[in-house]
Design a protein around this motif. Sequence first.
Motif, PDB file in Angstrom:
ATOM      1  N   SER A 272       0.831  -1.218  -0.001  1.00  0.00           N
ATOM      2  CA  SER A 272       0.178   0.023   0.291  1.00  0.00           C
ATOM      3  C   SER A 272       0.827   1.266   0.187  1.00  0.00           C
ATOM      4  O   SER A 272       1.949   1.241   0.559  1.00  0.00           O
ATOM      5  CB  SER A 272      -1.027   0.159   1.137  1.00  0.00           C
ATOM      6  OG  SER A 272      -1.803  -1.119   1.033  1.00  0.00           O
ATOM      7  N   SER A 277      -4.346   1.164  -2.288  1.00  0.00           N
ATOM      8  CA  SER A 277      -4.286   0.220  -1.346  1.00  0.00           C
ATOM      9  C   SER A 277      -3.945  -1.144  -1.974  1.00  0.00           C
ATOM     10  O   SER A 277      -4.672  -1.602  -3.100  1.00  0.00           O
ATOM     11  CB  SER A 277      -5.587   0.308  -0.677  1.00  0.00           C
ATOM     12  OG  SER A 277      -5.956   1.362   0.038  1.00  0.00           O
ATOM     13  N   ARG A 394      -6.252   8.028  -0.428  1.00  0.00           N
ATOM     14  CA  ARG A 394      -5.676   6.719  -0.973  1.00  0.00           C
ATOM     15  C   ARG A 394      -6.924   5.950  -1.570  1.00  0.00           C
ATOM     16  O   ARG A 394      -7.971   6.236  -1.136  1.00  0.00           O
ATOM     17  CB  ARG A 394      -5.393   5.937   0.344  1.00  0.00           C
ATOM     18  CG  ARG A 394      -5.229   4.563   0.016  1.00  0.00           C
ATOM     19  CD  ARG A 394      -4.691   3.633   1.125  1.00  0.00           C
ATOM     20  NE  ARG A 394      -3.334   4.170   1.753  1.00  0.00           N
ATOM     21  CZ  ARG A 394      -3.141   3.543   2.785  1.00  0.00           C
ATOM     22  NH1 ARG A 394      -3.721   2.663   3.408  1.00  0.00           N
ATOM     23  NH2 ARG A 394      -1.986   4.010   3.412  1.00  0.00           N
ATOM     24  N   ALA A 397      -8.991  -0.598  -2.495  1.00  0.00           N
ATOM     25  CA  ALA A 397      -8.108  -1.620  -3.051  1.00  0.00           C
ATOM     26  C   ALA A 397      -8.750  -2.106  -4.480  1.00  0.00           C
ATOM     27  O   ALA A 397      -7.950  -2.185  -5.247  1.00  0.00           O
ATOM     28  CB  ALA A 397      -8.266  -2.934  -1.990  1.00  0.00           C
TER      29      ALA A 397
END
Length: 450
Positions: A272, A277, A394, A397
Amino acid sequence: MKSAREFAILAGLAMLGPILALTVVVAQQPSLRFNDYHDYWLAGRLVASGGNPYDLGALRELARQENLEFLVGGGYSYLPPFALAMVPLAALPFEASAWLFSLGSVLAFGLAVGWWLQRWLQDAAPSRRRLAAVGCGVYPPVLGSVFVGQVNLVVGVLIAIGFATLVADAVRPGERATSVASGLAEVTSGLALGVAGVVKLYPIAVALPLVLGRRLVMAAALALAFGGSLLLAAVLAPGASQGVDGLGSLLAPDAYWTNQSLNGFASRLVLSTDQTSAMFPGRAPAESLSAVLIVVLAVATLGVLWLARHALALPRGVALASAFVLVAAIAGAPKNSLWNQVPSLVAVGTLLALETPDLTLQRLGRVDRVLLLLWGGSAALQALVDAVLLGGGRAAAYATPLASIALYGVLVLWLLLARRLLVPAELPAALDEADDAQGRRLREIARAGP
Protein backbone atom coordinates in the motif's frame (compact mmCIF):
# COMPACT_ATOMS: atom_id res chain seq x y z
CA MET A 1 10.33 24.83 -50.97
CA LYS A 2 6.97 23.13 -50.60
CA SER A 3 8.63 20.16 -48.93
CA ALA A 4 10.53 22.42 -46.51
CA ARG A 5 7.33 24.31 -45.69
CA GLU A 6 5.45 21.08 -44.95
CA PHE A 7 8.29 19.87 -42.74
CA ALA A 8 8.24 23.14 -40.79
CA ILE A 9 4.47 22.88 -40.34
CA LEU A 10 4.68 19.29 -39.08
CA ALA A 11 7.54 20.09 -36.70
CA GLY A 12 5.72 23.15 -35.40
CA LEU A 13 2.50 21.24 -34.82
CA ALA A 14 4.39 18.50 -32.95
CA MET A 15 5.82 21.15 -30.62
CA LEU A 16 2.47 22.71 -29.73
CA GLY A 17 1.78 20.29 -26.88
CA PRO A 18 5.26 20.50 -25.32
CA ILE A 19 5.22 24.31 -25.59
CA LEU A 20 1.87 24.32 -23.78
CA ALA A 21 3.47 22.20 -21.03
CA LEU A 22 6.29 24.75 -20.77
CA THR A 23 3.80 27.59 -20.36
CA VAL A 24 2.38 25.74 -17.36
CA VAL A 25 5.90 25.42 -16.00
CA VAL A 26 6.35 29.19 -16.30
CA ALA A 27 3.29 29.67 -14.11
CA GLN A 28 4.84 27.55 -11.35
CA GLN A 29 6.95 28.84 -8.52
CA PRO A 30 10.65 28.58 -9.48
CA SER A 31 11.30 26.10 -6.66
CA LEU A 32 8.72 23.68 -8.12
CA ARG A 33 9.94 23.69 -11.72
CA PHE A 34 11.54 20.72 -13.52
CA ASN A 35 11.60 18.36 -10.54
CA ASP A 36 13.48 15.47 -12.19
CA TYR A 37 16.02 17.70 -13.87
CA HIS A 38 17.41 18.53 -10.44
CA ASP A 39 18.93 15.03 -10.27
CA TYR A 40 20.61 15.45 -13.66
CA TRP A 41 21.99 18.90 -12.83
CA LEU A 42 23.25 17.93 -9.39
CA ALA A 43 24.82 14.74 -10.75
CA GLY A 44 26.70 16.79 -13.34
CA ARG A 45 28.00 19.13 -10.63
CA LEU A 46 29.09 16.22 -8.42
CA VAL A 47 30.93 14.57 -11.31
CA ALA A 48 32.63 17.86 -12.21
CA SER A 49 34.01 18.05 -8.68
CA GLY A 50 35.13 14.41 -8.70
CA GLY A 51 32.23 13.25 -6.55
CA ASN A 52 29.88 10.31 -6.67
CA PRO A 53 26.45 11.15 -8.20
CA TYR A 54 24.91 8.07 -6.56
CA ASP A 55 25.68 9.36 -3.06
CA LEU A 56 22.23 10.47 -1.97
CA GLY A 57 23.62 12.34 1.02
CA ALA A 58 26.05 14.30 -1.15
CA LEU A 59 23.27 15.06 -3.62
CA ARG A 60 21.01 16.38 -0.87
CA GLU A 61 23.80 18.45 0.65
CA LEU A 62 24.65 20.02 -2.70
CA ALA A 63 20.96 20.77 -3.27
CA ARG A 64 20.84 22.50 0.12
CA GLN A 65 23.91 24.57 -0.73
CA GLU A 66 22.29 25.62 -4.02
CA ASN A 67 18.98 26.42 -2.28
CA LEU A 68 17.13 23.90 -4.44
CA GLU A 69 13.88 22.32 -3.28
CA PHE A 70 12.52 19.24 -5.06
CA LEU A 71 11.29 15.70 -4.53
CA VAL A 72 14.58 13.81 -4.25
CA GLY A 73 13.18 10.29 -4.54
CA GLY A 74 15.96 7.76 -5.07
CA GLY A 75 18.35 10.37 -6.43
CA TYR A 76 20.40 9.92 -9.60
CA SER A 77 19.51 6.55 -11.17
CA TYR A 78 21.26 6.54 -14.56
CA LEU A 79 24.58 5.19 -15.79
CA PRO A 80 27.75 7.29 -15.28
CA PRO A 81 28.08 8.51 -18.92
CA PHE A 82 24.87 10.52 -18.64
CA ALA A 83 26.14 12.29 -15.53
CA LEU A 84 29.38 13.03 -17.39
CA ALA A 85 27.40 14.41 -20.34
CA MET A 86 25.54 16.71 -17.94
CA VAL A 87 28.74 18.43 -16.76
CA PRO A 88 28.58 21.30 -19.35
CA LEU A 89 24.90 22.00 -18.59
CA ALA A 90 25.57 21.75 -14.86
CA ALA A 91 28.10 24.58 -15.19
CA LEU A 92 25.15 26.92 -15.82
CA PRO A 93 22.79 28.17 -13.09
CA PHE A 94 19.98 25.68 -12.52
CA GLU A 95 17.15 27.71 -14.08
CA ALA A 96 19.14 28.57 -17.20
CA SER A 97 20.33 24.99 -17.56
CA ALA A 98 16.85 23.51 -17.11
CA TRP A 99 15.28 25.84 -19.65
CA LEU A 100 18.05 25.24 -22.18
CA PHE A 101 17.70 21.47 -21.77
CA SER A 102 13.91 21.56 -22.00
CA LEU A 103 13.74 23.87 -25.01
CA GLY A 104 16.42 21.84 -26.78
CA SER A 105 14.51 18.63 -26.08
CA VAL A 106 11.27 20.08 -27.42
CA LEU A 107 12.99 21.35 -30.56
CA ALA A 108 14.68 17.99 -31.21
CA PHE A 109 11.38 16.20 -30.65
CA GLY A 110 9.48 18.43 -33.06
CA LEU A 111 12.12 18.07 -35.76
CA ALA A 112 12.16 14.29 -35.35
CA VAL A 113 8.37 14.02 -35.61
CA GLY A 114 8.24 16.27 -38.66
CA TRP A 115 11.04 14.35 -40.35
CA TRP A 116 9.44 10.95 -39.65
CA LEU A 117 5.98 11.96 -40.84
CA GLN A 118 7.24 13.62 -43.99
CA ARG A 119 9.71 10.91 -44.93
CA TRP A 120 7.88 7.69 -44.11
CA LEU A 121 4.21 8.69 -44.36
CA GLN A 122 4.22 10.55 -47.65
CA ASP A 123 1.21 8.58 -48.88
CA ALA A 124 -0.97 10.20 -46.22
CA ALA A 125 -3.02 13.30 -46.91
CA PRO A 126 -1.46 16.46 -45.43
CA SER A 127 -4.36 16.82 -43.01
CA ARG A 128 -3.74 13.32 -41.62
CA ARG A 129 -0.03 13.94 -41.19
CA ARG A 130 -0.72 17.23 -39.42
CA LEU A 131 -3.23 15.60 -37.11
CA ALA A 132 -0.66 12.89 -36.33
CA ALA A 133 1.94 15.57 -35.53
CA VAL A 134 -0.40 17.23 -33.04
CA GLY A 135 -1.23 13.81 -31.58
CA CYS A 136 2.45 13.06 -30.98
CA GLY A 137 2.88 16.37 -29.19
CA VAL A 138 -0.07 15.92 -26.84
CA TYR A 139 0.76 12.30 -26.01
CA PRO A 140 0.65 12.41 -22.17
CA PRO A 141 4.14 10.91 -21.64
CA VAL A 142 5.53 13.69 -23.86
CA LEU A 143 3.72 16.40 -21.91
CA GLY A 144 4.73 14.87 -18.59
CA SER A 145 8.39 14.53 -19.59
CA VAL A 146 8.53 18.22 -20.49
CA PHE A 147 6.70 19.27 -17.35
CA VAL A 148 8.98 17.40 -14.90
CA GLY A 149 12.20 17.97 -16.85
CA GLN A 150 12.77 14.36 -17.92
CA VAL A 151 15.18 13.20 -20.63
CA ASN A 152 12.69 10.97 -22.46
CA LEU A 153 12.22 13.25 -25.48
CA VAL A 154 15.95 13.03 -26.19
CA VAL A 155 15.85 9.24 -25.76
CA GLY A 156 12.88 9.03 -28.13
CA VAL A 157 14.72 11.07 -30.78
CA LEU A 158 17.79 8.81 -30.51
CA ILE A 159 15.63 5.71 -30.88
CA ALA A 160 13.87 7.25 -33.89
CA ILE A 161 17.29 7.78 -35.52
CA GLY A 162 18.13 4.20 -34.68
CA PHE A 163 14.97 2.82 -36.26
CA ALA A 164 15.18 5.00 -39.37
CA THR A 165 17.55 2.65 -41.18
CA LEU A 166 15.33 -0.34 -40.45
CA VAL A 167 12.25 1.45 -41.77
CA ALA A 168 14.14 2.70 -44.84
CA ASP A 169 15.22 -0.80 -45.77
CA ALA A 170 11.67 -2.08 -45.36
CA VAL A 171 9.77 0.58 -47.29
CA ARG A 172 12.42 1.83 -49.75
CA PRO A 173 14.88 -1.02 -50.25
CA GLY A 174 16.50 0.52 -53.34
CA GLU A 175 16.94 4.05 -52.04
CA ARG A 176 20.50 3.67 -50.73
CA ALA A 177 22.43 2.60 -53.81
CA THR A 178 25.91 1.99 -52.41
CA SER A 179 27.19 -0.36 -49.75
CA VAL A 180 29.12 2.55 -48.23
CA ALA A 181 25.93 4.56 -47.72
CA SER A 182 24.21 1.50 -46.33
CA GLY A 183 27.04 0.85 -43.89
CA LEU A 184 27.18 4.47 -42.70
CA ALA A 185 23.43 4.49 -42.12
CA GLU A 186 23.62 1.29 -40.08
CA VAL A 187 26.53 2.60 -38.01
CA THR A 188 24.71 5.87 -37.32
CA SER A 189 21.55 4.06 -36.27
CA GLY A 190 23.44 1.62 -34.08
CA LEU A 191 25.37 4.41 -32.37
CA ALA A 192 22.13 6.30 -31.69
CA LEU A 193 20.55 3.23 -30.08
CA GLY A 194 23.67 2.62 -28.02
CA VAL A 195 23.66 6.17 -26.69
CA ALA A 196 19.94 5.88 -25.88
CA GLY A 197 20.76 2.70 -23.96
CA VAL A 198 23.37 4.52 -21.91
CA VAL A 199 20.68 6.93 -20.72
CA LYS A 200 17.73 4.57 -20.15
CA LEU A 201 19.28 1.09 -20.55
CA TYR A 202 16.14 -0.69 -21.87
CA PRO A 203 16.74 0.31 -25.57
CA ILE A 204 19.70 -2.10 -25.50
CA ALA A 205 17.15 -4.92 -25.83
CA VAL A 206 16.76 -3.98 -29.51
CA ALA A 207 20.16 -5.63 -30.07
CA LEU A 208 18.41 -9.03 -29.95
CA PRO A 209 16.26 -8.68 -33.10
CA LEU A 210 19.17 -6.95 -34.83
CA VAL A 211 21.39 -9.97 -34.26
CA LEU A 212 18.59 -12.42 -35.16
CA GLY A 213 17.96 -10.44 -38.33
CA ARG A 214 21.70 -10.42 -39.17
CA ARG A 215 22.00 -6.65 -38.90
CA LEU A 216 25.42 -7.24 -37.39
CA VAL A 217 26.96 -3.89 -38.34
CA MET A 218 24.16 -2.05 -36.58
CA ALA A 219 24.33 -4.35 -33.56
CA ALA A 220 28.11 -3.89 -33.35
CA ALA A 221 27.76 -0.09 -33.50
CA LEU A 222 25.16 -0.27 -30.73
CA ALA A 223 27.51 -2.32 -28.55
CA LEU A 224 30.42 0.00 -29.34
CA ALA A 225 28.48 3.12 -28.36
CA PHE A 226 27.21 1.54 -25.16
CA GLY A 227 30.46 -0.05 -24.05
CA GLY A 228 32.62 2.83 -25.25
CA SER A 229 30.54 5.34 -23.30
CA LEU A 230 30.93 3.32 -20.11
CA LEU A 231 34.68 3.03 -20.64
CA LEU A 232 35.04 6.74 -21.39
CA ALA A 233 33.13 7.64 -18.24
CA ALA A 234 35.26 5.29 -16.15
CA VAL A 235 38.43 6.97 -17.43
CA LEU A 236 37.31 10.60 -17.32
CA ALA A 237 35.14 10.45 -14.20
CA PRO A 238 36.17 7.50 -12.00
CA GLY A 239 34.26 8.97 -9.08
CA ALA A 240 31.04 8.59 -11.04
CA SER A 241 31.46 4.81 -11.15
CA GLN A 242 31.80 4.34 -7.40
CA GLY A 243 28.13 3.88 -6.73
CA VAL A 244 27.03 1.99 -9.84
CA ASP A 245 26.28 -1.07 -7.74
CA GLY A 246 23.55 1.00 -6.12
CA LEU A 247 21.59 0.81 -9.38
CA GLY A 248 20.53 -2.64 -8.21
CA SER A 249 17.93 -0.80 -6.15
CA LEU A 250 16.02 -0.26 -9.40
CA LEU A 251 14.96 -3.91 -9.10
CA ALA A 252 13.45 -3.29 -5.65
CA PRO A 253 9.67 -3.02 -5.20
CA ASP A 254 8.20 0.39 -6.02
CA ALA A 255 4.46 0.87 -5.57
CA TYR A 256 4.59 4.64 -6.20
CA TRP A 257 1.87 5.85 -8.56
CA THR A 258 4.27 6.93 -11.33
CA ASN A 259 5.74 3.45 -11.78
CA GLN A 260 4.07 2.17 -14.97
CA SER A 261 6.05 -1.06 -15.31
CA LEU A 262 5.37 -4.67 -14.40
CA ASN A 263 7.37 -3.95 -11.26
CA GLY A 264 4.95 -1.18 -10.32
CA PHE A 265 1.88 -3.30 -11.06
CA ALA A 266 3.18 -6.19 -8.95
CA SER A 267 4.28 -3.89 -6.12
CA ARG A 268 0.89 -2.18 -5.89
CA LEU A 269 -0.87 -5.54 -5.62
CA VAL A 270 0.86 -6.38 -2.34
CA LEU A 271 2.10 -3.03 -0.99
CA SER A 272 0.00 0.00 0.00
CA THR A 273 1.02 3.62 -0.57
CA ASP A 274 -0.47 7.03 0.14
CA GLN A 275 -2.34 6.77 -3.18
CA THR A 276 -3.26 3.08 -3.46
CA SER A 277 -4.29 0.20 -1.23
CA ALA A 278 -2.91 -3.28 -1.81
CA MET A 279 -5.43 -5.82 -3.09
CA PHE A 280 -3.46 -8.69 -1.56
CA PRO A 281 -1.39 -7.12 1.23
CA GLY A 282 1.62 -9.19 2.14
CA ARG A 283 0.37 -12.27 0.28
CA ALA A 284 3.61 -12.60 -1.72
CA PRO A 285 7.00 -10.87 -1.83
CA ALA A 286 6.77 -7.98 -4.27
CA GLU A 287 10.26 -8.79 -5.64
CA SER A 288 9.25 -12.35 -6.49
CA LEU A 289 5.94 -11.38 -8.05
CA SER A 290 7.63 -8.70 -10.14
CA ALA A 291 10.35 -11.13 -11.26
CA VAL A 292 7.78 -13.73 -12.29
CA LEU A 293 5.83 -11.25 -14.41
CA ILE A 294 8.99 -9.95 -16.08
CA VAL A 295 10.17 -13.48 -16.86
CA VAL A 296 6.76 -14.39 -18.30
CA LEU A 297 6.86 -11.36 -20.59
CA ALA A 298 10.44 -12.13 -21.62
CA VAL A 299 9.60 -15.77 -22.42
CA ALA A 300 6.49 -14.74 -24.36
CA THR A 301 8.55 -12.18 -26.32
CA LEU A 302 11.19 -14.77 -27.16
CA GLY A 303 8.43 -17.19 -28.16
CA VAL A 304 6.95 -14.70 -30.62
CA LEU A 305 10.40 -14.03 -32.08
CA TRP A 306 10.91 -17.76 -32.52
CA LEU A 307 7.57 -18.18 -34.29
CA ALA A 308 8.43 -15.20 -36.48
CA ARG A 309 12.02 -16.30 -37.16
CA HIS A 310 11.41 -16.65 -40.90
CA ALA A 311 10.07 -13.08 -41.06
CA LEU A 312 13.36 -11.83 -39.59
CA ALA A 313 15.04 -12.69 -42.88
CA LEU A 314 13.21 -9.72 -44.42
CA PRO A 315 13.63 -5.99 -43.62
CA ARG A 316 9.96 -5.67 -42.65
CA GLY A 317 10.34 -8.44 -40.09
CA VAL A 318 13.46 -6.95 -38.51
CA ALA A 319 11.83 -3.52 -38.21
CA LEU A 320 8.63 -4.89 -36.67
CA ALA A 321 10.57 -7.21 -34.37
CA SER A 322 12.69 -4.30 -33.16
CA ALA A 323 9.57 -2.25 -32.39
CA PHE A 324 8.05 -5.30 -30.68
CA VAL A 325 11.09 -5.87 -28.45
CA LEU A 326 11.33 -2.15 -27.65
CA VAL A 327 7.74 -2.16 -26.38
CA ALA A 328 8.38 -5.32 -24.32
CA ALA A 329 11.41 -3.62 -22.77
CA ILE A 330 9.36 -0.53 -21.90
CA ALA A 331 6.87 -2.69 -20.01
CA GLY A 332 9.47 -4.94 -18.40
CA ALA A 333 12.09 -2.39 -17.32
CA PRO A 334 11.68 -1.84 -13.57
CA LYS A 335 10.47 1.55 -12.38
CA ASN A 336 9.67 2.90 -15.84
CA SER A 337 7.32 5.81 -15.27
CA LEU A 338 4.51 6.96 -17.55
CA TRP A 339 6.96 9.51 -18.98
CA ASN A 340 9.28 6.70 -20.05
CA GLN A 341 6.68 5.55 -22.57
CA VAL A 342 7.64 8.32 -25.02
CA PRO A 343 9.59 5.82 -27.24
CA SER A 344 6.31 3.95 -27.77
CA LEU A 345 5.69 6.62 -30.41
CA VAL A 346 8.66 5.27 -32.38
CA ALA A 347 7.24 1.76 -32.23
CA VAL A 348 3.85 2.98 -33.45
CA GLY A 349 5.50 5.15 -36.09
CA THR A 350 7.37 2.09 -37.35
CA LEU A 351 4.15 0.09 -37.49
CA LEU A 352 2.32 2.80 -39.43
CA ALA A 353 5.17 3.38 -41.88
CA LEU A 354 5.34 -0.31 -42.72
CA GLU A 355 1.70 -1.32 -42.62
CA THR A 356 -0.43 1.73 -43.40
CA PRO A 357 1.66 4.65 -44.73
CA ASP A 358 -1.46 6.50 -45.87
CA LEU A 359 -2.60 6.73 -42.21
CA THR A 360 -6.08 5.49 -43.07
CA LEU A 361 -5.48 2.40 -40.86
CA GLN A 362 -7.66 0.30 -43.18
CA ARG A 363 -4.86 -2.17 -43.89
CA LEU A 364 -4.53 -3.00 -40.19
CA GLY A 365 -7.84 -4.81 -39.94
CA ARG A 366 -10.58 -4.36 -37.36
CA VAL A 367 -8.93 -6.06 -34.38
CA ASP A 368 -5.62 -4.28 -34.83
CA ARG A 369 -7.35 -0.92 -35.18
CA VAL A 370 -9.10 -1.52 -31.86
CA LEU A 371 -5.80 -2.48 -30.22
CA LEU A 372 -4.16 0.68 -31.54
CA LEU A 373 -7.04 2.78 -30.21
CA LEU A 374 -6.75 1.11 -26.80
CA TRP A 375 -3.04 1.89 -26.67
CA GLY A 376 -3.61 5.53 -27.58
CA GLY A 377 -6.37 6.00 -25.06
CA SER A 378 -4.61 4.26 -22.18
CA ALA A 379 -2.07 7.01 -21.54
CA ALA A 380 -4.75 9.72 -21.58
CA LEU A 381 -6.95 7.68 -19.26
CA GLN A 382 -3.99 7.08 -16.95
CA ALA A 383 -3.41 10.82 -16.64
CA LEU A 384 -7.08 11.25 -15.67
CA VAL A 385 -6.94 8.42 -13.15
CA ASP A 386 -3.75 9.81 -11.61
CA ALA A 387 -5.42 13.18 -11.13
CA VAL A 388 -8.28 11.46 -9.28
CA LEU A 389 -5.95 9.29 -7.19
CA LEU A 390 -3.74 12.18 -6.20
CA GLY A 391 -6.64 14.49 -5.47
CA GLY A 392 -8.90 12.12 -3.57
CA GLY A 393 -6.67 10.44 -1.01
CA ARG A 394 -5.89 6.75 -0.98
CA ALA A 395 -7.83 4.69 -3.51
CA ALA A 396 -9.72 1.61 -2.36
CA ALA A 397 -8.10 -1.77 -3.01
CA TYR A 398 -10.52 -2.64 -5.79
CA ALA A 399 -9.48 0.54 -7.65
CA THR A 400 -5.74 -0.11 -7.38
CA PRO A 401 -5.51 -1.89 -10.77
CA LEU A 402 -6.59 1.40 -12.36
CA ALA A 403 -3.20 2.82 -11.39
CA SER A 404 -1.62 0.65 -14.10
CA ILE A 405 -3.81 1.53 -17.09
CA ALA A 406 -0.88 2.94 -19.08
CA LEU A 407 1.02 -0.32 -18.55
CA TYR A 408 -1.95 -2.24 -19.93
CA GLY A 409 -1.82 0.02 -22.98
CA VAL A 410 1.84 -0.85 -23.56
CA LEU A 411 1.01 -4.55 -23.29
CA VAL A 412 -1.82 -4.03 -25.79
CA LEU A 413 0.70 -2.44 -28.15
CA TRP A 414 2.97 -5.46 -27.56
CA LEU A 415 0.09 -7.73 -28.62
CA LEU A 416 -0.63 -5.61 -31.70
CA LEU A 417 2.99 -5.75 -32.85
CA ALA A 418 3.11 -9.49 -32.18
CA ARG A 419 0.08 -9.98 -34.40
CA ARG A 420 1.57 -7.95 -37.24
CA LEU A 421 4.92 -9.71 -36.90
CA LEU A 422 3.30 -13.14 -37.12
CA VAL A 423 1.12 -12.28 -40.13
CA PRO A 424 3.01 -12.42 -43.46
CA ALA A 425 3.10 -9.09 -45.26
CA GLU A 426 1.20 -10.36 -48.25
CA LEU A 427 -1.92 -11.40 -46.31
CA PRO A 428 -4.81 -8.97 -46.80
CA ALA A 429 -6.16 -6.81 -44.00
CA ALA A 430 -9.44 -8.62 -44.55
CA LEU A 431 -8.14 -11.27 -42.14
CA ASP A 432 -10.35 -9.88 -39.38
CA GLU A 433 -13.38 -9.19 -41.57
CA ALA A 434 -13.41 -12.54 -43.38
CA ASP A 435 -16.20 -15.04 -42.79
CA ASP A 436 -15.50 -17.91 -40.41
CA ALA A 437 -14.32 -20.45 -42.96
CA GLN A 438 -12.10 -18.06 -44.89
CA GLY A 439 -10.87 -16.48 -41.66
CA ARG A 440 -9.78 -19.84 -40.29
CA ARG A 441 -7.94 -20.61 -43.51
CA LEU A 442 -6.14 -17.26 -43.54
CA ARG A 443 -5.12 -17.71 -39.91
CA GLU A 444 -3.74 -21.17 -40.71
CA ILE A 445 -1.61 -19.59 -43.46
CA ALA A 446 -0.44 -16.91 -41.05
CA ARG A 447 0.58 -19.44 -38.43
CA ALA A 448 2.45 -21.51 -41.01
CA GLY A 449 4.59 -18.48 -41.88
CA PRO A 450 6.16 -17.62 -45.22
